[in-house]
Scaffold this motif. Structure first.
Motif, PDB file in Angstrom:
ATOM      1  N   ALA A 207      -2.546   7.287   6.817  1.00 48.19           N
ATOM      2  CA  ALA A 207      -3.605   7.819   5.973  1.00 48.19           C
ATOM      3  C   ALA A 207      -3.344   9.292   5.654  1.00 48.19           C
ATOM      4  O   ALA A 207      -2.778  10.030   6.467  1.00 48.19           O
TER       5      ALA A 207
ATOM      6  N   THR B   3       0.828  -1.195   0.000  1.00 48.80           N
ATOM      7  CA  THR B   3       0.000   0.000   0.000  1.00 48.80           C
ATOM      8  C   THR B   3       0.867   1.252   0.000  1.00 48.80           C
ATOM      9  O   THR B   3       0.591   2.230  -0.713  1.00 48.80           O
TER      10      THR B   3
ATOM     11  N   ARG C 173       2.513   3.004   6.328  1.00 49.86           N
ATOM     12  CA  ARG C 173       1.814   4.037   5.575  1.00 49.86           C
ATOM     13  C   ARG C 173       0.720   4.627   6.453  1.00 49.86           C
ATOM     14  O   ARG C 173      -0.137   3.911   6.972  1.00 49.86           O
TER      15      ARG C 173
ATOM     16  N   ARG D  79      -5.207  -0.037  12.086  1.00 51.98           N
ATOM     17  CA  ARG D  79      -5.350  -0.487  10.695  1.00 51.98           C
ATOM     18  C   ARG D  79      -6.515  -1.456  10.591  1.00 51.98           C
ATOM     19  O   ARG D  79      -6.636  -2.381  11.386  1.00 51.98           O
TER      20      ARG D  79
ATOM     21  N   SER E 255      -3.215   0.927   5.384  1.00 51.10           N
ATOM     22  CA  SER E 255      -2.980   2.263   5.930  1.00 51.10           C
ATOM     23  C   SER E 255      -3.408   2.345   7.386  1.00 51.10           C
ATOM     24  O   SER E 255      -4.418   1.763   7.785  1.00 51.10           O
TER      25      SER E 255
ATOM     26  N   ALA F 245      -8.121   7.001   2.517  1.00 56.55           N
ATOM     27  CA  ALA F 245      -6.980   6.086   2.457  1.00 56.55           C
ATOM     28  C   ALA F 245      -7.317   4.781   1.769  1.00 56.55           C
ATOM     29  O   ALA F 245      -6.479   4.212   1.068  1.00 56.55           O
TER      30      ALA F 245
END
Length: 353
Positions: A339, A76, A337, A241, A247, A293
């Protein structure tokens, strides 16, 4: 209310590539010229008590030996941000030996190759990131020989163990290929599959060059709660998550009909981490807009609250959540990662406090 700028480019899409161990997935990936994420680097550590065993060693062909959530998180990040920190894994030592950064650059596609690639079809498709899913199909004797030569050259395990494992995998190869096909992967030979990847890359590159800036089609009204604590290196904020996504974001979610943002925040906290809050526990941080996201072509408009009420330890995520982590406000790092709403608005607003 602050509006986030439209993203400069659409996310890169991902080609999943599976196939028997030693069949040549790495060769096909290199010949494609695309950035590659090796899914084998997301195996679990040798001392993980849940690791399955076969042939007297860890069964690296069982999905239970593999961390799907970490692989999805890295993919992602690569798709949206163009770079991701990933582990380096030693099969011979059965453990991680370090980390490295994978960079996608301007490539429109990313290859994720490994025997467990089919496990990621559903979450990547749901996130709008799946370009194709291919399983490399080559004759069983060829795969057996290639695998044995590779494993002996890399000294992965003792020769007798490698022979026993090789015969077992050869017997299972036909059933494995059928399983990959049922999961939604298309069988391709080495040369035909490489040519197809070149054509697919050309199409994707053309689409990106001529596409207009992405514009959101929908706006979701949501709420989010920032739980804060003092960590070793400064203030930290809780991030969670959802299952099937890569994300991290704040606890929260969509407002129901006739529900205020504060009421929705209290409900979502109870549903997602099992904590009961009172209205006075929440202090407003602000209202922000950003690209969603996990939902393509969607913006979120969020009312964000701060909560300094101590959370019970350990935190137990529930409902649709998969896991959680504490993120430093000052230096969130690059390991996961986050958002867009968190990166573009929430973290800067918290730092401004």
């Amino acid at each position: 209310m602050t509006t986030a700028p439209a993203p400069s480019r659409a996310p890169r899409r991902i080609v999943l590539l599976a196939g028997p161990s030693g069949s040549g997935k790495g060769v096909m990936s290199r010949r494609s010229g695309l950035p590659v994420l090796g899914l084998d680097d997301f195996y679990r550590e040798h001392d993980d008590p849940g690791l399955p065993r076969r042939f007297g060693i860890v069964d690296w062909d069982d999905p239970a030996s593999w961390n799907a959530g970490a692989a999805l998180e890295a993919l992602t990040a690569l798709a949206h941000d163009g770079a991701a920190e990933v582990p380096e894994y030693s099969i011979s030592a059965s453990r991680r030996t370090g980390t490295t950064q994978v960079v996608a650059g301007d490539a429109p596609l990313i290859i994720a190759e490994g025997i467990f690639a089919a496990e990621l079809i559903a979450p990547l498709a749901a996130a709008g990131l799946l370009a194709d899913a291919i399983v490399l199909h080559r004759p069983t004797p060829v795969v057996f020989a290639l695998r044995l030569v590779r494993d002996l050259r890399q000294n992965r395990k003792p020769p007798l163990t490698l022979l026993r494992r090789g015969w077992g995998l050869a017997r299972d190869q036909r059933a494995d290929l059928e399983g990959w096909s049922r999961a939604g992967m298309r069988p391709e030979g080495l040369h035909a599959g490489t040519r197809w990847l070149h054509r697919l890359t050309g199409v994707a590159d053309c689409e990106q060059r001529h596409a207009h800036a992405a514009r959101a089609g929908d706006v979701l009204r949501i709420t989010a709660v920032c739980f804060l604590r003092e960590g070793t290196h400064g203030t930290e904020v809780l991030a969670v998550r959802k299952r099937g996504t890569g994300s991290y974001m704040q606890v929260g979610g969509k407002l129901e009909a006739d529900e205020s943002a504060q009421e929705a925040a209290i409900r979502e906290v109870a549903e997602e981490i099992g904590v009961t809050l009172a209205p006075e526990d929440l202090a407003p941080l602000g209202d922000f807009e950003a690209v969603a996201a996990n939902e393509p072509n969607t913006m979120v408009c969020s009312t964000v609250f701060i909560c300094r009420t101590p959370l019970p330890e350990p935190i137990i995520v529930q409902a649709e959540l998969a896991d959680h982590r504490w993120v430093q406000i000052g230096e969130p790092g690059t390991g996961a990662r986050l958002a867009p709403l968190m990166v573009e608005h929430i973290l800067p607003a918290l730092r401004a406090l």
